[in-house]
Every structure is written in structure tokens, then in C-alpha cells.
Scaffold this motif. Sequence first.
Motif, PDB file in Angstrom:
ATOM      1  N   ARG A   1      39.069  33.349  33.958  1.00  0.00           N
ATOM      2  CA  ARG A   1      40.529  32.872  34.129  1.00  0.00           C
ATOM      3  C   ARG A   1      41.256  33.931  33.344  1.00  0.00           C
ATOM      4  O   ARG A   1      40.796  34.789  32.323  1.00  0.00           O
ATOM      5  N   SER A   2      42.684  34.085  33.766  1.00  0.00           N
ATOM      6  CA  SER A   2      43.317  35.094  33.184  1.00  0.00           C
ATOM      7  C   SER A   2      44.108  34.781  31.944  1.00  0.00           C
ATOM      8  O   SER A   2      45.147  35.467  31.587  1.00  0.00           O
TER       9      SER A   2
ATOM     10  N   ILE B   1      46.172  35.290  46.038  1.00  0.00           N
ATOM     11  CA  ILE B   1      47.477  35.619  45.824  1.00  0.00           C
ATOM     12  C   ILE B   1      47.286  37.094  46.709  1.00  0.00           C
ATOM     13  O   ILE B   1      48.253  37.482  47.412  1.00  0.00           O
ATOM     14  N   ALA B   2      46.555  37.889  45.934  1.00  0.00           N
ATOM     15  CA  ALA B   2      46.166  39.266  46.500  1.00  0.00           C
ATOM     16  C   ALA B   2      44.690  39.520  46.378  1.00  0.00           C
ATOM     17  O   ALA B   2      43.986  39.165  45.516  1.00  0.00           O
TER      18      ALA B   2
ATOM     19  N   LEU C   1      40.160  39.833  43.549  1.00  0.00           N
ATOM     20  CA  LEU C   1      40.753  38.774  44.191  1.00  0.00           C
ATOM     21  C   LEU C   1      41.465  37.974  42.836  1.00  0.00           C
ATOM     22  O   LEU C   1      41.303  37.443  42.219  1.00  0.00           O
ATOM     23  N   PHE C   2      42.872  38.138  42.968  1.00  0.00           N
ATOM     24  CA  PHE C   2      43.875  37.312  42.546  1.00  0.00           C
ATOM     25  C   PHE C   2      44.155  35.986  42.833  1.00  0.00           C
ATOM     26  O   PHE C   2      44.462  35.831  43.931  1.00  0.00           O
ATOM     27  N   LEU C   3      44.045  35.027  42.165  1.00  0.00           N
ATOM     28  CA  LEU C   3      43.961  33.398  42.393  1.00  0.00           C
ATOM     29  C   LEU C   3      45.434  32.897  41.785  1.00  0.00           C
ATOM     30  O   LEU C   3      45.576  33.092  40.463  1.00  0.00           O
TER      31      LEU C   3
ATOM     32  N   SER D   1      46.300  32.913  37.957  1.00  0.00           N
ATOM     33  CA  SER D   1      45.751  32.217  37.115  1.00  0.00           C
ATOM     34  C   SER D   1      44.386  32.383  36.847  1.00  0.00           C
ATOM     35  O   SER D   1      43.653  32.032  35.947  1.00  0.00           O
ATOM     36  N   ALA D   2      43.918  33.115  37.843  1.00  0.00           N
ATOM     37  CA  ALA D   2      42.393  33.585  37.851  1.00  0.00           C
ATOM     38  C   ALA D   2      41.979  34.489  38.741  1.00  0.00           C
ATOM     39  O   ALA D   2      42.794  35.006  39.297  1.00  0.00           O
TER      40      ALA D   2
END
Length: 216
Positions: A214-215, A163-164, A154-156, A193-194
Motif C-alpha cells: 500500500r502506498s 492505473i499505470a 504497477l500502480f493501482l 493507492s497501492a
Amino acid sequence: MSEAPKRRPAAKDAAGAQAPDGLQEAEVPHFKGHRERLRARFDQAGDQGMPDYELLELLLMRSIPQRDVKPLAKALIARFGTFAEVLGARKERLLEVKGVGDSTAVDLKIVAAAARRLVRGAVSERPVLSSWQDVVDYCRAAMAFADREEFRILFLDKRNCLIADEVQGTGTVDHTPVYPREVVRRALELSASALILAHNHPTTPVLITLDHARSH
């Protein structure tokens, strides 16, 4: 001289009118009354107190209108375990159950897709880290009953909104490969961002493992 055999009186409908030839009372499907009672129960009280096989019956009635689907509903529950696991089963496995045709299997997968959209909406409408249970519910609906291990991300964004949601890999019943380089590359492409990393355990269907990072 022998007496001519007597004909049974023709069946009459609720208004007292004689039923047409070929539509005698004995030919009314035995499951018709059961279906009406089941629908009435659901209409009055929803699924409260309704076992999995009865809720599944209500779905199967739409796909198979001319047959008693109670035995099929029970067979599906016996095969897969629960209502959720029936919906989560792959189409190929559903077709292995006697009485399930292609259109019925597709109908069940449509309901499964609708359930995923429903829980995804709950996740995407607000910051996921402030509603962690929604994340768990979403991942459970999306992958808990898959028969192969999946690695999902899960992209945040910076507000922790979704986000996706992407499946990065599918493996065997107890293993799926993960490539950190691909995870990082995709996060940068999406300006995430995460991340929330999740994978299922097919040998223990209700178990989902989550991790948050966190990315940057």
C-alpha cells in the motif's frame, strides 16, 4: 545422322493446361505444400500439439513469403530456447541470427507488443488482486525474457485496478538500481493507492518476483 535431342514435355497445371515457359513444374517451390499443410492444421486445430518452431514458421511465412522458413524457425528456437523467448529477444539479438533481416525482426517485435497488449487488457479490465494469475501472466509476457534485469511498478487505484505500468529502472543481467524516493514520488503523482513491484531474473528467464504494498 544423329538423332535430335528430345524436349521434355511442358508441365501442366491442375486443369491440364500447359504451363507458360519458365513456370515448369520442377520450379514450384518445394516448401509450398508444407506451408499449405501447416496453415490447414492451424486452421483446424489451432496451436494445439504444434511445436514452437512450427508456430514460429507461421509467423515467418508472413515476413518471408519467398523462402523456406522452417530452418530459420528452428535456428531461432535453438538460439533463444522457446517461442516466447524469441519474441522477447531484443531486435539487435534477433538480427544476429542469419536469415533475419530488419523487417522480419520488426514483425516479430510487433507480435510481441500485441501479446503484451492482450495480457495487459486482461489486467486492466478488472481488479488485479482478485486475478493474481493475470498479473503474473502480464509481467511474464512483458519482462520475463528480457536480457537485462528490469524493475517494474504497477500502480493501482483504490479498487485495485491498474492505473499505470512503468519500468522504473533497467540494470545488468543480475542487478538493477531502485530508488525508493522516486517510487514514492511517482505514486503520489498518479494518486495511486497501492503498488505492485516486480523484477525479472534474466539468468532464470521464467522467474518473476512480485511484491505488493500500500502506498499510504
